[in-house]
Structures are given as C-alpha cells and as structure tokens.
Design a protein around this motif. Sequence first.
Motif, PDB file in Angstrom:
ATOM      1  N   LEU A 213     -14.181 -25.326 -14.965  1.00  7.37           N
ATOM      2  CA  LEU A 213     -14.117 -24.714 -16.682  1.00  7.37           C
ATOM      3  C   LEU A 213     -12.722 -24.972 -17.052  1.00  7.37           C
ATOM      4  O   LEU A 213     -12.449 -25.061 -18.381  1.00  7.37           O
ATOM      5  N   ILE A 215     -10.501 -27.005 -16.698  1.00  9.43           N
ATOM      6  CA  ILE A 215     -10.067 -28.459 -16.958  1.00  9.43           C
ATOM      7  C   ILE A 215     -10.170 -28.599 -18.195  1.00  9.43           C
ATOM      8  O   ILE A 215      -9.296 -29.618 -18.972  1.00  9.43           O
ATOM      9  N   TRP A 216     -11.241 -28.303 -19.163  1.00 15.15           N
ATOM     10  CA  TRP A 216     -11.476 -28.501 -20.560  1.00 15.15           C
ATOM     11  C   TRP A 216     -10.709 -27.186 -21.171  1.00 15.15           C
ATOM     12  O   TRP A 216     -11.057 -26.112 -20.785  1.00 15.15           O
ATOM     13  N   GLU A 217     -10.074 -27.534 -22.119  1.00 18.81           N
ATOM     14  CA  GLU A 217      -9.414 -26.352 -23.221  1.00 18.81           C
ATOM     15  C   GLU A 217     -10.272 -25.702 -23.882  1.00 18.81           C
ATOM     16  O   GLU A 217     -10.239 -24.312 -24.242  1.00 18.81           O
ATOM     17  N   SER A 218     -11.468 -26.286 -24.212  1.00 15.74           N
ATOM     18  CA  SER A 218     -12.541 -25.547 -24.969  1.00 15.74           C
ATOM     19  C   SER A 218     -13.337 -24.696 -24.029  1.00 15.74           C
ATOM     20  O   SER A 218     -14.181 -23.743 -24.736  1.00 15.74           O
ATOM     21  N   THR A 219     -13.239 -24.619 -22.917  1.00 19.79           N
ATOM     22  CA  THR A 219     -14.090 -23.772 -21.944  1.00 19.79           C
ATOM     23  C   THR A 219     -13.066 -22.819 -21.193  1.00 19.79           C
ATOM     24  O   THR A 219     -13.487 -22.085 -20.393  1.00 19.79           O
ATOM     25  N   ARG A 220     -11.663 -22.747 -21.613  1.00 23.14           N
ATOM     26  CA  ARG A 220     -11.001 -22.018 -20.948  1.00 23.14           C
ATOM     27  C   ARG A 220     -11.157 -20.472 -21.088  1.00 23.14           C
ATOM     28  O   ARG A 220     -10.849 -19.635 -19.986  1.00 23.14           O
TER      29      ARG A 220
END
Length: 277
Positions: A213, A215-220
């Motif tokens: 998770l 890896i992507w900024e939206s799921t940080r």
Amino acid sequence: MTTPYQQQAPAGPGYTSPIPVTSAHMGHALASEWTKIKSVRSTMWTVGILLFLVIGIGLLAAVQTSDSDFSDTPYTVPALFGLLLGQICVITLGVLVVSSEYGTGMIRTTFTASPQRWRVLAAKFVVFFLLTFVVTAFAIAFVGIVTAALHSGPEARSTTGSEWAGTVLGGSLYVTLLGMLGLAVGSMLRHSAGAITTMLGVVLVPAIMPAFLFIWESTRDVAETVMEYNAPNSLSAIFTLPMTGDDGNGMKQLTLLAVVTVVAMAGSFALLEKRDV
C-alpha cells in the motif's frame, strides 16, 4: 414365587430414586470443558510450544543484551520476540477448542448432555481465557524477572516489577483475545483448517499489506492505519516499542481487538442457536 425372568412391577408414585439428581448448571459445564481441554494432546503441544518460544527466545535475547539497553525500556521486552511467534499457538488452540469437537462429531454428545448450547460455548470461552491468560502472563513475567536479574547494573533503569506489570497484563490480554477470536471463528466455521487459515490471514495479511500500500500515494493513509493496528505492531506498542511513530501504550490497539472479539463472540452465539449440529 417369582422367577428371575419375571418383570418387576413399576415403582409407585411415591418412589424416590436413591441416586441424587441435580440440575445442570454453569459449574458443570466449566468442569466438563476443563476436563476436555487438559486431556487432549493439542493443548499440551500448543501450550508447550508457546512457553518454549516466549521463554526460550526471551532468555536468549536477554543474554545478548546489555544493561544500557534497558535504560528506557521494560525488562519484559525480550519476551516480545517469542510472543510474536507464540501468538500463532494461542490462535491455533482457540480454534481447536471448538472445531475439533465438530470434526469428531463429539459435539452431538456434548449438546445432548447439555441442551443449553450457549452454556457450553460460554464455558469454552471462560476456560480458554483463564488458561491462556495465566500461561502467557507467567511466561512474560518469568522472562522479565530473569532479565531484571541479569541486567540490574548502573546503566539500567532502576525499576520495580510493578512498573512493567502493564506489559505483562497487556501482552497476555492481547494474545488471549486473539485466541478468543479464533475460538469464535472456529465456532462459526466449524472447520479446523478453514478457521486456522482465516485467523492466520487476520494476523499475517495486515502485517504484509502495508508494504504494497505504501507504493501508491493514494493508499498511504490506509497503509499507515493498517500498520498501526496490525498484530505485530500492536504487541510492540504494548511493550513500548511501537514500529510506527505512535508513542501510546497499545491501548488503542487492545481496545479495537476487544471490540472485534466481542462482536465475533456474539455472532458465534447467534449462529450456534440457529444451526443444526
């Protein structure tokens, strides 16, 4: 004169049985479940491996540390390393306490002897909680006492047992609640392999998921939340070594697990009364 083959007349209305008859109560159910849990091999193996992991790895870690390592951490921290693995033993035992009876079919005999099913399941929860909590607390406290004896030099923090008792109680309660959750899941699924796999997913997947998770900024944000409340970090927070930047004592994680466990227990009681055996 009567012969041995002649049937005796039934007892009259005033007949009183010489055998005392008592109504079944919760005490009987607790005694029954205690007899079951202490007489099966799964209990001996899971509890034995739990003690071996917590005490063995804990003492090994204690020997490898120095007095200065405990300047700001409790003496029970070495027990954490074994407890991270030992929690799997507690979960497995929790599942087997109920699912093994469904697998062998003995649950029919149990419910025949005690038609009030809720009493049987409640007794399982109580007996399992007391056994697991006491064993886990003993293991953590034993490691803490030995570690304190090994590292009581001037560089270590001068503490008493009461100052790290919170880690003993909190760590034991967290692991025991995981086992209670496993027992509830085992009661609902009625299948040992399925329930154990489900509980391993509950423990292991949240520990691995943040790596993907992040890896992507939206799921940080989701990754940080999952990482904060997963089982390894929750235990670390209770032992004042959180993997995240949280400075809490693990009460948030302990509270969340308690709520989830209570909900699962309620579901297990509801399904128990609705389904056939």
